[in-house]
Design a protein around this motif. Sequence first.
Motif, PDB file in Angstrom:
ATOM      1  N   TYR A  34       0.822  -1.202   0.000  1.00  0.00           N
ATOM      2  CA  TYR A  34       0.000   0.000   0.000  1.00  0.00           C
ATOM      3  C   TYR A  34       0.859   1.257   0.000  1.00  0.00           C
ATOM      4  N   SER A  35       0.209   2.385  -0.212  1.00  0.00           N
ATOM      5  CA  SER A  35       0.927   3.657  -0.267  1.00  0.00           C
ATOM      6  C   SER A  35       1.393   4.066   1.129  1.00  0.00           C
ATOM      7  N   ARG A  73       0.973   6.850   2.455  1.00  0.00           N
ATOM      8  CA  ARG A  73      -0.139   7.590   3.069  1.00  0.00           C
ATOM      9  C   ARG A  73      -1.093   6.651   3.795  1.00  0.00           C
ATOM     10  N   ARG A  74      -1.456   5.566   3.135  1.00  0.00           N
ATOM     11  CA  ARG A  74      -2.376   4.596   3.740  1.00  0.00           C
ATOM     12  C   ARG A  74      -1.748   3.973   4.981  1.00  0.00           C
ATOM     13  N   GLN A  97      -1.789   6.339   7.875  1.00  0.00           N
ATOM     14  CA  GLN A  97      -3.160   6.420   8.392  1.00  0.00           C
ATOM     15  C   GLN A  97      -3.470   5.220   9.292  1.00  0.00           C
ATOM     16  N   TYR A 134      -1.513  16.285   7.443  1.00  0.00           N
ATOM     17  CA  TYR A 134      -2.217  17.037   6.409  1.00  0.00           C
ATOM     18  C   TYR A 134      -1.449  18.272   5.961  1.00  0.00           C
ATOM     19  N   GLY A 165       2.207  16.551   4.644  1.00  0.00           N
ATOM     20  CA  GLY A 165       1.910  15.505   3.672  1.00  0.00           C
ATOM     21  C   GLY A 165       2.836  14.310   3.802  1.00  0.00           C
ATOM     22  N   PRO A 168       4.332  11.143   1.112  1.00  0.00           N
ATOM     23  CA  PRO A 168       4.345  10.796  -0.316  1.00  0.00           C
ATOM     24  C   PRO A 168       3.310   9.721  -0.656  1.00  0.00           C
ATOM     25  N   ALA A 169       2.716   9.864  -1.845  1.00  0.00           N
ATOM     26  CA  ALA A 169       1.727   8.892  -2.286  1.00  0.00           C
ATOM     27  C   ALA A 169       2.404   7.571  -2.648  1.00  0.00           C
ATOM     28  N   THR A 170       3.634   7.657  -3.128  1.00  0.00           N
ATOM     29  CA  THR A 170       4.408   6.457  -3.466  1.00  0.00           C
ATOM     30  C   THR A 170       5.816   6.638  -2.952  1.00  0.00           C
ATOM     31  N   GLU A 186       9.111   9.566  -3.931  1.00  0.00           N
ATOM     32  CA  GLU A 186       8.638  10.916  -4.282  1.00  0.00           C
ATOM     33  C   GLU A 186       9.452  11.976  -3.582  1.00  0.00           C
TER      34      GLU A 186
END
Length: 142
Positions: free
Chosen positions: A22-23, A25-26, A29, A132, A135, A137-139, A142
């Motif tokens: 998973y990313s 970010r996930r 979380q 938030y 941030g 990275p989504a992957t 990055e």
Amino acid sequence: MGLLGVVAILAAPSIGRVVNRYSPRRNIQISWCLALLAYLIFWFCGRNLYSLMLRIIVLDLSTQFSQVTNQAIIQSLSRKANSRNNSIFMFSYFFGGSLGTLTGINAWSMYHWTGVTAAAVVLLLLALLNYYWQGVPATLGE
């Protein structure tokens, strides 16, 4: 109680697979939600020994999740600067842990477990704001 940390150690390979799947970010979380769950368990279950044991396990899993995810992010930044990036990361990790310990000790001295739990939730909210604001990275890479 210290032996309960073995659960997170045994879960590390599975957590590593989730981090790869998973990313970032996930994964962050998931880590944040596990930490919040650990303190909510304590808040609502009080001083029950079994709830304390469950909270230790859930909090260790949260810490392991964030550690593996953050290490993956750091290692993906620059192959040439891996050692330097990891040094900065580990310094920040232990410095933050020291500040958290200091906060917890002061909260305990004034308000006992309620203060420790409230301080932890405030720190988790600050982490969420940073998530938030800064941030993640989504992957990887990055």
